[in-house]
Design a protein around this motif. Sequence first.
Motif, PDB file in Angstrom:
ATOM      1  N   HIS A 141      90.854   4.847  44.606  1.00 44.45           N
ATOM      2  CA  HIS A 141      91.393   5.258  43.313  1.00 44.45           C
ATOM      3  C   HIS A 141      92.461   4.235  42.945  1.00 44.45           C
ATOM      4  O   HIS A 141      93.339   3.941  43.752  1.00 44.45           O
ATOM      5  CB  HIS A 141      92.028   6.644  43.390  1.00 44.45           C
ATOM      6  N   VAL A 142      92.379   3.706  41.727  1.00 44.75           N
ATOM      7  CA  VAL A 142      93.284   2.650  41.307  1.00 44.75           C
ATOM      8  C   VAL A 142      94.020   3.095  40.046  1.00 44.75           C
ATOM      9  O   VAL A 142      93.424   3.677  39.143  1.00 44.75           O
ATOM     10  CB  VAL A 142      92.502   1.344  41.028  1.00 44.75           C
ATOM     11  N   SER A 143      95.330   2.803  39.993  1.00 47.29           N
ATOM     12  CA  SER A 143      96.145   3.158  38.844  1.00 47.29           C
ATOM     13  C   SER A 143      97.073   1.987  38.532  1.00 47.29           C
ATOM     14  O   SER A 143      97.761   1.484  39.414  1.00 47.29           O
ATOM     15  CB  SER A 143      96.971   4.414  39.153  1.00 47.29           C
ATOM     16  N   LEU A 144      97.090   1.554  37.285  1.00 46.24           N
ATOM     17  CA  LEU A 144      97.950   0.469  36.832  1.00 46.24           C
ATOM     18  C   LEU A 144      98.835   1.016  35.728  1.00 46.24           C
ATOM     19  O   LEU A 144      98.340   1.637  34.788  1.00 46.24           O
ATOM     20  CB  LEU A 144      97.104  -0.692  36.288  1.00 46.24           C
ATOM     21  N   GLU A 145     100.153   0.799  35.841  1.00 49.78           N
ATOM     22  CA  GLU A 145     101.061   1.303  34.812  1.00 49.78           C
ATOM     23  C   GLU A 145     102.204   0.325  34.583  1.00 49.78           C
ATOM     24  O   GLU A 145     102.505  -0.510  35.430  1.00 49.78           O
ATOM     25  CB  GLU A 145     101.593   2.692  35.173  1.00 49.78           C
ATOM     26  N   ASP A 146     102.825   0.461  33.400  1.00 53.75           N
ATOM     27  CA  ASP A 146     103.949  -0.404  33.075  1.00 53.75           C
ATOM     28  C   ASP A 146     105.193   0.083  33.810  1.00 53.75           C
ATOM     29  O   ASP A 146     105.227   1.178  34.361  1.00 53.75           O
ATOM     30  CB  ASP A 146     104.180  -0.449  31.561  1.00 53.75           C
ATOM     31  N   GLU A 147     106.232  -0.750  33.812  1.00 52.02           N
ATOM     32  CA  GLU A 147     107.438  -0.426  34.564  1.00 52.02           C
ATOM     33  C   GLU A 147     108.186   0.788  34.007  1.00 52.02           C
ATOM     34  O   GLU A 147     108.886   1.477  34.735  1.00 52.02           O
ATOM     35  CB  GLU A 147     108.365  -1.636  34.599  1.00 52.02           C
ATOM     36  N   LYS A 148     108.036   1.082  32.708  1.00 58.30           N
ATOM     37  CA  LYS A 148     108.723   2.225  32.096  1.00 58.30           C
ATOM     38  C   LYS A 148     107.884   3.504  32.168  1.00 58.30           C
ATOM     39  O   LYS A 148     108.301   4.539  31.682  1.00 58.30           O
ATOM     40  CB  LYS A 148     109.059   1.908  30.637  1.00 58.30           C
ATOM     41  N   ARG A 149     106.693   3.405  32.727  1.00 55.88           N
ATOM     42  CA  ARG A 149     105.765   4.533  32.889  1.00 55.88           C
ATOM     43  C   ARG A 149     105.414   5.193  31.543  1.00 55.88           C
ATOM     44  O   ARG A 149     105.347   6.401  31.430  1.00 55.88           O
ATOM     45  CB  ARG A 149     106.330   5.567  33.856  1.00 55.88           C
ATOM     46  N   GLN A 150     105.169   4.349  30.548  1.00 54.58           N
ATOM     47  CA  GLN A 150     104.776   4.856  29.231  1.00 54.58           C
ATOM     48  C   GLN A 150     103.263   4.939  29.102  1.00 54.58           C
ATOM     49  O   GLN A 150     102.752   5.735  28.326  1.00 54.58           O
ATOM     50  CB  GLN A 150     105.345   3.955  28.136  1.00 54.58           C
ATOM     51  N   TRP A 151     102.526   4.103  29.805  1.00 53.10           N
ATOM     52  CA  TRP A 151     101.068   4.120  29.767  1.00 53.10           C
ATOM     53  C   TRP A 151     100.534   3.844  31.166  1.00 53.10           C
ATOM     54  O   TRP A 151     101.254   3.349  32.023  1.00 53.10           O
ATOM     55  CB  TRP A 151     100.512   3.107  28.769  1.00 53.10           C
ATOM     56  N   ARG A 152      99.259   4.142  31.348  1.00 48.82           N
ATOM     57  CA  ARG A 152      98.615   3.814  32.616  1.00 48.82           C
ATOM     58  C   ARG A 152      97.107   3.698  32.421  1.00 48.82           C
ATOM     59  O   ARG A 152      96.524   4.313  31.517  1.00 48.82           O
ATOM     60  CB  ARG A 152      98.924   4.841  33.698  1.00 48.82           C
ATOM     61  N   LEU A 153      96.491   2.918  33.269  1.00 48.10           N
ATOM     62  CA  LEU A 153      95.035   2.802  33.373  1.00 48.10           C
ATOM     63  C   LEU A 153      94.650   3.359  34.738  1.00 48.10           C
ATOM     64  O   LEU A 153      95.296   3.068  35.732  1.00 48.10           O
ATOM     65  CB  LEU A 153      94.590   1.346  33.275  1.00 48.10           C
ATOM     66  N   VAL A 154      93.603   4.161  34.774  1.00 44.11           N
ATOM     67  CA  VAL A 154      93.139   4.724  36.046  1.00 44.11           C
ATOM     68  C   VAL A 154      91.641   4.489  36.184  1.00 44.11           C
ATOM     69  O   VAL A 154      90.931   4.348  35.188  1.00 44.11           O
ATOM     70  CB  VAL A 154      93.437   6.236  36.158  1.00 44.11           C
ATOM     71  N   GLY A 155      91.189   4.465  37.407  1.00 38.68           N
ATOM     72  CA  GLY A 155      89.759   4.310  37.653  1.00 38.68           C
ATOM     73  C   GLY A 155      89.454   4.304  39.130  1.00 38.68           C
ATOM     74  O   GLY A 155      90.338   4.442  39.968  1.00 38.68           O
ATOM     75  N   ASP A 156      88.197   4.162  39.447  1.00 40.69           N
ATOM     76  CA  ASP A 156      87.716   4.085  40.817  1.00 40.69           C
ATOM     77  C   ASP A 156      87.138   2.697  41.039  1.00 40.69           C
ATOM     78  O   ASP A 156      86.519   2.128  40.153  1.00 40.69           O
ATOM     79  CB  ASP A 156      86.639   5.138  41.084  1.00 40.69           C
ATOM     80  N   TRP A 157      87.318   2.189  42.221  1.00 45.07           N
ATOM     81  CA  TRP A 157      86.860   0.848  42.552  1.00 45.07           C
ATOM     82  C   TRP A 157      86.181   0.898  43.914  1.00 45.07           C
ATOM     83  O   TRP A 157      86.724   1.438  44.871  1.00 45.07           O
ATOM     84  CB  TRP A 157      88.053  -0.088  42.561  1.00 45.07           C
ATOM     85  N   VAL A 158      84.989   0.338  44.006  1.00 46.05           N
ATOM     86  CA  VAL A 158      84.269   0.242  45.273  1.00 46.05           C
ATOM     87  C   VAL A 158      84.439  -1.182  45.781  1.00 46.05           C
ATOM     88  O   VAL A 158      83.912  -2.122  45.184  1.00 46.05           O
ATOM     89  CB  VAL A 158      82.772   0.604  45.109  1.00 46.05           C
ATOM     90  N   THR A 159      85.198  -1.340  46.839  1.00 44.18           N
ATOM     91  CA  THR A 159      85.470  -2.680  47.363  1.00 44.18           C
ATOM     92  C   THR A 159      84.252  -3.222  48.089  1.00 44.18           C
ATOM     93  O   THR A 159      83.404  -2.472  48.558  1.00 44.18           O
ATOM     94  CB  THR A 159      86.670  -2.678  48.322  1.00 44.18           C
TER      95      THR A 159
END
Length: 178
Positions: A141-159
């Motif tokens: 499970h992968v989550s990317l967000e900005d430093e102020k936690r105003q937005w985020r992207l989430v998803g699943d990744w198969v390595t």
Amino acid sequence: MKREQSAKAAPWYREPWPWLLMLGPVIVIIAGVITAYLAVVTSDGLVEDDYYKQGLTVNRRTERDQRAAELGVAADFVLGEEGRRIRILLRLHAGVALPDALSLRIAHPTRPGFDQDVALRAEGGGVYVGTLAPLTGGRWHVSLEDEKRQWRLVGDWVTGTESALRWTPLSRVTAAGN
């Protein structure tokens, strides 16, 4: 006389049938003790202690996901140097300022000991770089967000399938080019 000898049978503990009949319950008791021991000694990695608080944050998480869609946040990321270095190219709608830093969370669905929080620093032009520990193969499970936690992207990744990935709001992480 032969009848008297056959009537005098061996004691019960010398017969195989009582032991055979007792074998099943004994195996079940031993398995129950082993199961109880494992339940007490091992950690329940999938059970969260603060599940109630996590349930309360669902609305806030959904708002951040929707905010990412409003800002047109999209990201491509590439693993390099044998999976230790990650480079992310972040894209936003025109006029939206790029953050100074990003936070990447990579979590294993069943093994919390492998989870990683990676701080990504800006290199300019929407490129962010960070270092992570090597990942084992499998689903993450992968989550990317900005430093102020105003937005985020989430998803699943198969390595192990692709090292270059494309990420858009409210979608799964997909292999680049798909």
